[in-house]
Motif scaffolding. Structure first.
Motif, PDB file in Angstrom:
ATOM      1  N   ALA A  58       0.152  11.711   6.205  1.00  0.00           N
ATOM      2  CA  ALA A  58       1.332  12.094   5.504  1.00  0.00           C
ATOM      3  C   ALA A  58       0.977  12.363   3.746  1.00  0.00           C
ATOM      4  CB  ALA A  58       2.307  11.465   5.228  1.00  0.00           C
ATOM      5  N   CYS A  59       0.084  11.315   3.321  1.00  0.00           N
ATOM      6  CA  CYS A  59      -0.358  11.364   2.137  1.00  0.00           C
ATOM      7  C   CYS A  59      -2.001  11.343   1.935  1.00  0.00           C
ATOM      8  CB  CYS A  59      -0.091  10.166   1.300  1.00  0.00           C
ATOM      9  SG  CYS A  59       1.769  10.169   1.038  1.00  0.00           S
ATOM     10  N   HIS A  60      -2.581  12.156   2.981  1.00  0.00           N
ATOM     11  CA  HIS A  60      -4.115  12.226   3.108  1.00  0.00           C
ATOM     12  C   HIS A  60      -4.674  13.012   1.781  1.00  0.00           C
ATOM     13  CE1 HIS A  60      -8.009  12.462   4.550  1.00  0.00           C
ATOM     14  NE2 HIS A  60      -8.122  13.658   4.340  1.00  0.00           N
ATOM     15  N   GLY A  61      -5.451  12.339   1.036  1.00  0.00           N
ATOM     16  CA  GLY A  61      -6.037  12.951  -0.162  1.00  0.00           C
ATOM     17  C   GLY A  61      -5.426  12.630  -1.134  1.00  0.00           C
ATOM     18  N   ALA A  62      -4.264  11.780  -1.364  1.00  0.00           N
ATOM     19  CA  ALA A  62      -3.546  11.477  -2.806  1.00  0.00           C
ATOM     20  C   ALA A  62      -4.514  10.683  -3.565  1.00  0.00           C
ATOM     21  CB  ALA A  62      -2.452  10.886  -2.449  1.00  0.00           C
ATOM     22  N   GLY A  65      -0.251   8.118  -8.536  1.00  0.00           N
ATOM     23  CA  GLY A  65       1.066   8.185  -8.560  1.00  0.00           C
ATOM     24  C   GLY A  65       1.346   7.578  -7.075  1.00  0.00           C
ATOM     25  N   TRP A  66       2.836   7.587  -6.816  1.00  0.00           N
ATOM     26  CA  TRP A  66       3.447   6.998  -5.879  1.00  0.00           C
ATOM     27  C   TRP A  66       2.770   7.466  -4.380  1.00  0.00           C
ATOM     28  CZ3 TRP A  66       5.827   9.654  -1.885  1.00  0.00           C
ATOM     29  CH2 TRP A  66       6.204  10.867  -2.086  1.00  0.00           C
ATOM     30  N   ARG A  67       2.259   8.564  -4.410  1.00  0.00           N
ATOM     31  CA  ARG A  67       1.652   8.939  -3.144  1.00  0.00           C
ATOM     32  C   ARG A  67       0.271   8.091  -2.850  1.00  0.00           C
ATOM     33  NH1 ARG A  67       3.722  13.757  -1.285  1.00  0.00           N
ATOM     34  NH2 ARG A  67       5.167  14.941  -2.671  1.00  0.00           N
ATOM     35  N   TYR A  68      -0.283   8.070  -3.686  1.00  0.00           N
ATOM     36  CA  TYR A  68      -1.472   7.075  -3.396  1.00  0.00           C
ATOM     37  C   TYR A  68      -1.267   5.555  -3.300  1.00  0.00           C
ATOM     38  CZ  TYR A  68      -6.000   4.550  -4.200  1.00  0.00           C
ATOM     39  OH  TYR A  68      -7.227   3.794  -3.932  1.00  0.00           O
ATOM     40  N   GLY A  69      -0.070   5.259  -3.758  1.00  0.00           N
ATOM     41  CA  GLY A  69       0.502   3.843  -3.165  1.00  0.00           C
ATOM     42  C   GLY A  69       1.173   3.999  -1.624  1.00  0.00           C
ATOM     43  N   GLU A  86       0.767  -7.622  -0.598  1.00  0.00           N
ATOM     44  CA  GLU A  86      -0.269  -8.463  -1.821  1.00  0.00           C
ATOM     45  C   GLU A  86      -1.071  -6.841  -2.175  1.00  0.00           C
ATOM     46  OE1 GLU A  86      -2.862 -11.095   0.034  1.00  0.00           O
ATOM     47  OE2 GLU A  86      -1.114 -12.747  -0.093  1.00  0.00           O
ATOM     48  N   VAL A  87      -1.417  -6.076  -1.112  1.00  0.00           N
ATOM     49  CA  VAL A  87      -2.313  -4.708  -1.546  1.00  0.00           C
ATOM     50  C   VAL A  87      -1.356  -3.946  -2.528  1.00  0.00           C
ATOM     51  CG1 VAL A  87      -2.949  -2.633  -0.517  1.00  0.00           C
ATOM     52  CG2 VAL A  87      -3.682  -4.799   0.494  1.00  0.00           C
ATOM     53  N   LEU A  88      -0.172  -3.780  -2.269  1.00  0.00           N
ATOM     54  CA  LEU A  88       0.601  -3.101  -3.038  1.00  0.00           C
ATOM     55  C   LEU A  88       1.062  -3.660  -4.577  1.00  0.00           C
ATOM     56  CD1 LEU A  88       3.175  -1.537  -0.355  1.00  0.00           C
ATOM     57  CD2 LEU A  88       1.444  -0.368  -1.493  1.00  0.00           C
ATOM     58  N   GLY A  89       1.133  -5.201  -4.258  1.00  0.00           N
ATOM     59  CA  GLY A  89       1.358  -5.620  -5.531  1.00  0.00           C
ATOM     60  C   GLY A  89       0.248  -5.658  -6.492  1.00  0.00           C
ATOM     61  N   CYS A  90      -1.065  -5.613  -6.043  1.00  0.00           N
ATOM     62  CA  CYS A  90      -2.118  -5.333  -6.838  1.00  0.00           C
ATOM     63  C   CYS A  90      -2.394  -4.056  -7.370  1.00  0.00           C
ATOM     64  CB  CYS A  90      -3.446  -5.897  -6.033  1.00  0.00           C
ATOM     65  SG  CYS A  90      -3.773  -7.357  -5.622  1.00  0.00           S
ATOM     66  N   TRP A  91      -1.845  -2.856  -6.661  1.00  0.00           N
ATOM     67  CA  TRP A  91      -1.958  -1.553  -6.928  1.00  0.00           C
ATOM     68  C   TRP A  91      -0.944  -1.329  -7.923  1.00  0.00           C
ATOM     69  CZ3 TRP A  91       1.922   2.141  -6.481  1.00  0.00           C
ATOM     70  CH2 TRP A  91       1.712   3.487  -6.901  1.00  0.00           C
ATOM     71  N   GLU A  94      -2.156  -2.512 -11.227  1.00  0.00           N
ATOM     72  CA  GLU A  94      -3.029  -1.303 -11.845  1.00  0.00           C
ATOM     73  C   GLU A  94      -2.376  -0.252 -12.438  1.00  0.00           C
ATOM     74  OE1 GLU A  94      -6.245  -0.233 -13.610  1.00  0.00           O
ATOM     75  OE2 GLU A  94      -5.956  -2.191 -12.403  1.00  0.00           O
ATOM     76  N   GLU A  95      -1.418   0.029 -11.592  1.00  0.00           N
ATOM     77  CA  GLU A  95      -0.643   1.378 -11.892  1.00  0.00           C
ATOM     78  C   GLU A  95       0.038   1.145 -13.229  1.00  0.00           C
ATOM     79  OE1 GLU A  95       0.435   5.749 -11.156  1.00  0.00           O
ATOM     80  OE2 GLU A  95      -1.271   4.118 -11.010  1.00  0.00           O
TER      81      GLU A  95
END
Length: 213
Positions: A58-62, A65-69, A86-91, A94-95
């Motif tokens: 669905a978000c391949h190549g993002a 922004g939120w698509r990368y998250g 934890e992964v999303l918290g770190c991202w 950084e965002e």
């Protein structure tokens, strides 16, 4: 232009440098924010549906922004719930840093520019009164007005730099905060969708509070 800078005295060049830096920062931040993918209602529903189906394409190549998250979340969809958080918290941290980068410098210029302008005006008035003291002819209102007019140039220029810089700094900070709140809410919904839950969450009712200051 050079004549104007000469009339403004020694603080003209620092003010000119501040104006150039402020303009460059505003344009650079504007390019960053305008490239953020919009987060519409339909896009949010599609993201939740992709997470419910574990559709990793669905978000391949993002890349931003939120698509990368969302791509990060889908990539770790098979991981335990706590690890995904934890992964999303770190991202998100950084965002937040990426969106707020250079805003402190922009706000510093907004504070520094009017002070430099005021200093230039004071120096100009000191020079004006020193010249008046050396006059052997009567001091007329026209002579005073001419000196004050030139001395106040730097204050005007300082305010013209400070007002857009302050507005841009605060505006970008508000833009970043609103955007990150919406992204956080969406990722919470997607996170729950991967776990098999389907809740219509608002930002205030989010299950996981990531990257809060």
């Amino acid at each position: 232009m050079l004549a104007l800078l000469q009339n403004m005295g020694p603080l003209a060049w620092p003010l000119a440098l501040c104006s150039v830096i402020a303009l460059m920062l505003i344009l650079e931040r504007l390019s960053v924010f305008l490239r953020l993918p919009p987060l519409s209602v339909s896009a949010g529903k599609a993201a939740v549906s992709a997470c419910r189906d574990c559709d990793k394409q669905a978000c391949h190549g993002a890349v931003r922004g939120w698509r990368y998250g969302l791509a990060l979340l889908l990539e770790h969809s098979t991981a335990p719930s706590q690890q995904r958080e934890e992964v999303l918290g770190c991202w998100l941290l950084e965002e937040r840093r990426r969106l707020n980068r250079q805003l402190r410098l922009l706000q510093l210029i907004a504070v520094l520019a009017p002070m430099l302008g005021l200093l230039g005006t004071v120096l100009g008035m000191l020079e004006m009164f020193a010249n008046i003291a050396g006059q052997d002819r009567p001091v007329t209102p026209a002579l005073l007005a001419d000196g004050l007019w030139q001395a106040l140039y730097t204050t005007v220029w300082g305010l013209l730099i400070a007002i857009p810089s302050m507005a841009a700094g605060q505006g970008f900070a508000l833009w970043a905060e609103r955007y990150l709140e919406a992204v956080q809410n969406l990722l919470n919904r997607c996170h729950l969708a991967i776990d098999g839950l389907n809740l219509d969450l608002t930002p205030s009712a989010s299950r996981v509070q990531w990257a809060l200051p």
